[in-house]
Write a protein that holds these residues in place. Structure first.
Motif, PDB file in Angstrom:
ATOM      1  N   GLU A  73     -35.936  98.041  41.080  1.00 54.00           N
ATOM      2  CA  GLU A  73     -36.824  97.560  42.297  1.00 54.00           C
ATOM      3  C   GLU A  73     -38.167  97.455  41.439  1.00 54.00           C
ATOM      4  O   GLU A  73     -38.611  98.522  40.887  1.00 54.00           O
ATOM      5  CB  GLU A  73     -36.738  98.240  43.482  1.00 54.00           C
ATOM      6  CG  GLU A  73     -37.983  97.515  44.460  1.00 54.00           C
ATOM      7  CD  GLU A  73     -37.793  98.521  45.499  1.00 54.00           C
ATOM      8  OE1 GLU A  73     -38.489  98.313  46.482  1.00 54.00           O
ATOM      9  OE2 GLU A  73     -36.533  99.028  45.990  1.00 54.00           O
ATOM     10  N   ALA A  74     -39.073  96.551  41.751  1.00 58.08           N
ATOM     11  CA  ALA A  74     -40.399  96.901  41.099  1.00 58.08           C
ATOM     12  C   ALA A  74     -41.280  97.450  42.070  1.00 58.08           C
ATOM     13  O   ALA A  74     -41.966  96.731  42.931  1.00 58.08           O
ATOM     14  CB  ALA A  74     -41.042  95.142  40.884  1.00 58.08           C
ATOM     15  N   THR A  75     -41.395  98.668  41.794  1.00 59.47           N
ATOM     16  CA  THR A  75     -42.396  99.516  42.540  1.00 59.47           C
ATOM     17  C   THR A  75     -43.885  99.429  41.728  1.00 59.47           C
ATOM     18  O   THR A  75     -44.018  98.975  40.721  1.00 59.47           O
ATOM     19  CB  THR A  75     -42.125 100.959  42.695  1.00 59.47           C
ATOM     20  OG1 THR A  75     -42.125 101.441  41.223  1.00 59.47           O
ATOM     21  CG2 THR A  75     -40.669 101.035  43.057  1.00 59.47           C
ATOM     22  N   ARG A  76     -44.908  99.803  42.723  1.00 60.89           N
ATOM     23  CA  ARG A  76     -46.290  99.777  41.950  1.00 60.89           C
ATOM     24  C   ARG A  76     -46.246 100.497  40.631  1.00 60.89           C
ATOM     25  O   ARG A  76     -46.900 100.161  39.780  1.00 60.89           O
ATOM     26  CB  ARG A  76     -47.135 100.423  42.991  1.00 60.89           C
ATOM     27  CG  ARG A  76     -48.639 100.410  42.571  1.00 60.89           C
ATOM     28  CD  ARG A  76     -49.707 100.743  43.511  1.00 60.89           C
ATOM     29  NE  ARG A  76     -51.037 100.567  43.076  1.00 60.89           N
ATOM     30  CZ  ARG A  76     -51.641 101.484  42.286  1.00 60.89           C
ATOM     31  NH1 ARG A  76     -50.939 102.532  41.848  1.00 60.89           N
ATOM     32  NH2 ARG A  76     -52.876 101.147  41.798  1.00 60.89           N
ATOM     33  N   ASP A  77     -45.808 101.846  40.926  1.00 60.12           N
ATOM     34  CA  ASP A  77     -45.564 102.820  39.524  1.00 60.12           C
ATOM     35  C   ASP A  77     -44.857 101.837  38.303  1.00 60.12           C
ATOM     36  O   ASP A  77     -45.211 102.252  37.300  1.00 60.12           O
ATOM     37  CB  ASP A  77     -45.046 104.057  40.006  1.00 60.12           C
ATOM     38  CG  ASP A  77     -46.013 104.868  40.713  1.00 60.12           C
ATOM     39  OD1 ASP A  77     -47.327 104.649  40.588  1.00 60.12           O
ATOM     40  OD2 ASP A  77     -45.467 105.798  41.289  1.00 60.12           O
ATOM     41  N   LEU A 100     -46.544 101.004  34.908  1.00 57.07           N
ATOM     42  CA  LEU A 100     -45.690 101.615  33.579  1.00 57.07           C
ATOM     43  C   LEU A 100     -45.253 100.246  32.613  1.00 57.07           C
ATOM     44  O   LEU A 100     -45.482 100.163  31.416  1.00 57.07           O
ATOM     45  CB  LEU A 100     -44.494 102.116  33.894  1.00 57.07           C
ATOM     46  CG  LEU A 100     -43.618 102.734  32.732  1.00 57.07           C
ATOM     47  CD1 LEU A 100     -44.360 103.551  31.592  1.00 57.07           C
ATOM     48  CD2 LEU A 100     -42.378 103.562  33.317  1.00 57.07           C
ATOM     49  N   ASP A 101     -45.062  99.207  33.189  1.00 55.86           N
ATOM     50  CA  ASP A 101     -44.342  98.170  32.387  1.00 55.86           C
ATOM     51  C   ASP A 101     -45.736  97.507  31.912  1.00 55.86           C
ATOM     52  O   ASP A 101     -45.569  97.103  30.379  1.00 55.86           O
ATOM     53  CB  ASP A 101     -43.736  97.032  33.412  1.00 55.86           C
ATOM     54  CG  ASP A 101     -43.092  95.960  32.512  1.00 55.86           C
ATOM     55  OD1 ASP A 101     -42.590  96.092  31.569  1.00 55.86           O
ATOM     56  OD2 ASP A 101     -43.816  94.624  32.754  1.00 55.86           O
ATOM     57  N   ALA A 102     -46.644  97.576  32.465  1.00 58.55           N
ATOM     58  CA  ALA A 102     -47.994  97.038  31.795  1.00 58.55           C
ATOM     59  C   ALA A 102     -48.529  98.117  30.781  1.00 58.55           C
ATOM     60  O   ALA A 102     -48.947  97.619  29.588  1.00 58.55           O
ATOM     61  CB  ALA A 102     -49.078  96.977  32.959  1.00 58.55           C
TER      62      ALA A 102
END
Length: 128
Positions: free
Chosen positions: A65-69, A73-75
């Motif tokens: 699930e794409a959480t803010r954190d 992290l992905d960025a």
């Protein structure tokens, strides 16, 4: 060819070098010149493993699930991958940012084998 356009052969003939970059030159009968160049985008020591770990964690993050954190992290993973492939390595500042983003994503990254592997690699590269 001399400056007046005539050709010279034999003893005393000259060599004209207009421009040299990323090279080593030597003149003389007993000298040597050695150079080692890495083309842009060639990863340095430890950077191949780092790049593989970054890519593995990015792939694993897409399954969660794409959480803010996780998005932050992905960025950082994207920026780290770009730095490695663009310049041959991620510098200490980039590694520290990635380590901090990894820590902030704690549960998400810690639940993934790739996240743990990246954390261990960063600790080794950053000396801590």
């Amino acid at each position: 060819m001399s400056s007046d356009g005539s050709e010279r052969d034999g003893p005393g003939a000259g060599i004209r070098i207009g421009s040299v970059s990323h090279s080593a030159l030597n003149f003389g009968s007993h000298g040597s010149a050695i150079t080692t160049n890495s083309p842009p985008g060639t990863a340095g020591p430890g950077q191949d493993e780092l790049l593989a770990a970054v890519r593995a964690l990015r792939a694993d993050l897409t399954r969660l699930e794409a959480t803010r954190d996780a998005q932050i992290l992905d960025a950082e993973l994207v920026a780290t991958e770009a730095e490695i492939t663009g310049s041959g390595g991620a510098g200490p500042g980039r590694l520290a940012l990635l380590r901090d983003s990894l820590a902030d994503a704690g549960q998400v990254a810690g639940a993934l084998v790739s996240g743990v592997a990246l954390a261990e690699l960063l600790a080794a590269l950053l000396g801590g």
